[in-house]
Design a protein around this motif. Structure first.
Motif, mmCIF file in Angstrom:
data_model
loop_
_atom_site.group_PDB
_atom_site.id
_atom_site.type_symbol
_atom_site.label_atom_id
_atom_site.label_comp_id
_atom_site.label_asym_id
_atom_site.label_seq_id
_atom_site.Cartn_x
_atom_site.Cartn_y
_atom_site.Cartn_z
ATOM 1 N N VAL A 174 0.839 -1.201 0.000
ATOM 2 C CA VAL A 174 0.000 0.000 0.000
ATOM 3 C C VAL A 174 0.877 1.255 0.000
ATOM 4 O O VAL A 174 0.504 2.280 -0.549
ATOM 5 C CB VAL A 174 -0.987 -0.008 1.189
ATOM 6 N N LEU A 175 2.061 1.155 0.582
ATOM 7 C CA LEU A 175 2.962 2.308 0.624
ATOM 8 C C LEU A 175 3.459 2.677 -0.763
ATOM 9 O O LEU A 175 3.696 3.856 -1.052
ATOM 10 C CB LEU A 175 4.143 2.023 1.553
ATOM 11 N N ASP A 176 3.611 1.673 -1.637
ATOM 12 C CA ASP A 176 4.043 1.924 -3.014
ATOM 13 C C ASP A 176 2.870 2.224 -3.940
ATOM 14 O O ASP A 176 2.934 3.127 -4.764
ATOM 15 C CB ASP A 176 4.801 0.707 -3.571
ATOM 16 N N GLN A 177 1.801 1.451 -3.808
ATOM 17 C CA GLN A 177 0.682 1.554 -4.743
ATOM 18 C C GLN A 177 -0.265 2.709 -4.437
ATOM 19 O O GLN A 177 -0.853 3.280 -5.346
ATOM 20 C CB GLN A 177 -0.111 0.238 -4.757
ATOM 21 N N LEU A 178 -0.453 3.018 -3.160
ATOM 22 C CA LEU A 178 -1.374 4.085 -2.748
ATOM 23 C C LEU A 178 -0.692 4.993 -1.729
ATOM 24 O O LEU A 178 -1.154 5.167 -0.603
ATOM 25 C CB LEU A 178 -2.643 3.474 -2.141
ATOM 26 N N PRO A 179 0.429 5.605 -2.109
ATOM 27 C CA PRO A 179 1.227 6.345 -1.129
ATOM 28 C C PRO A 179 0.514 7.537 -0.501
ATOM 29 O O PRO A 179 0.861 7.941 0.611
ATOM 30 C CB PRO A 179 2.448 6.796 -1.932
ATOM 31 N N ASP A 180 -0.491 8.082 -1.159
ATOM 32 C CA ASP A 180 -1.203 9.238 -0.618
ATOM 33 C C ASP A 180 -2.483 8.848 0.120
ATOM 34 O O ASP A 180 -3.240 9.714 0.557
ATOM 35 C CB ASP A 180 -1.541 10.222 -1.742
ATOM 36 N N SER A 181 -2.724 7.543 0.275
ATOM 37 C CA SER A 181 -3.945 7.086 0.941
ATOM 38 C C SER A 181 -3.835 7.265 2.454
ATOM 39 O O SER A 181 -2.741 7.344 3.017
ATOM 40 C CB SER A 181 -4.202 5.612 0.619
ATOM 41 N N THR A 182 -4.991 7.315 3.088
ATOM 42 C CA THR A 182 -5.025 7.386 4.546
ATOM 43 C C THR A 182 -4.337 6.172 5.155
ATOM 44 O O THR A 182 -3.590 6.295 6.130
ATOM 45 C CB THR A 182 -6.487 7.453 5.045
ATOM 46 N N THR A 183 -4.560 4.998 4.564
ATOM 47 C CA THR A 183 -3.946 3.774 5.085
ATOM 48 C C THR A 183 -2.428 3.867 5.061
ATOM 49 O O THR A 183 -1.764 3.526 6.052
ATOM 50 C CB THR A 183 -4.430 2.550 4.286
ATOM 51 N N ALA A 184 -1.866 4.334 3.961
ATOM 52 C CA ALA A 184 -0.409 4.467 3.869
ATOM 53 C C ALA A 184 0.108 5.465 4.902
ATOM 54 O O ALA A 184 1.125 5.216 5.562
ATOM 55 C CB ALA A 184 -0.006 4.896 2.461
#
Length: 146
Positions: A120-130
């Motif tokens: 998730v850190l690579d694929q969705l770096p701007d997400s709340t989860t990241a």
């Protein structure tokens, strides 16, 4: 095993015989502590309160509490709506005097990554989860130093 050689054990909530066996084994090999994960609903918090008491009685350090499934992130607008309840993990952490490490929402975009090797850190770096995951890692680094 995590990359650092630390065991990660995911157990269902409660204090069953399996938990007692796991705790005994961890004490024999050395255990850095437990990270307790809960959802914000009262029924889950009741189980986790018992788990925290169990850990304290058996001498297992509780590193912190993470609240999972706190709200639902819309995959289109990324707005977060609380569908169960919220802040249960933070309130439990305050009540039990255990660090609150973070609160993770349900994000369908993250669910798509399940079963893959994608981060998730690579694929969705701007997400709340990241963002929450990065903050949890930073808090864990500070705790491990102290």
């Amino acid at each position: 095993m995590g990359g650092s050689g630390l065991p990660i054990i995911d157990t269902p909530p409660g204090t069953s015989d399996e938990h007692i066996t796991v705790m005994e084994c961890l004490k024999e090999v050395g255990c850095h502590g437990a990270i307790i994960v809960t959802t914000p609903q009262e029924v889950a918090l009741d189980d986790v309160r018992k788990e925290i008491t169990f850990c304290k009685k058996t001498g297992i350090k509780i590193i912190g509490i993470v609240e999972n499934m706190s709200g639902f992130v819309c995959p289109h607008c990324t707005s977060c709506t609380n569908i169960f309840s919220s802040n249960g993990g933070a309130e439990l952490a305050t009540y039990t005097e255990v660090p609150h490490l973070g609160t993770l929402p349900i994000d369908p975009r993250v669910g798509v990554l399940a079963g893959t090797t994608a981060s998730v850190l690579d694929q969705l770096p701007d997400s709340t989860t990241a963002e929450v995951m990065r903050n949890i890692v930073e808090k864990l680094k500070l705790i491990s130093v102290n």
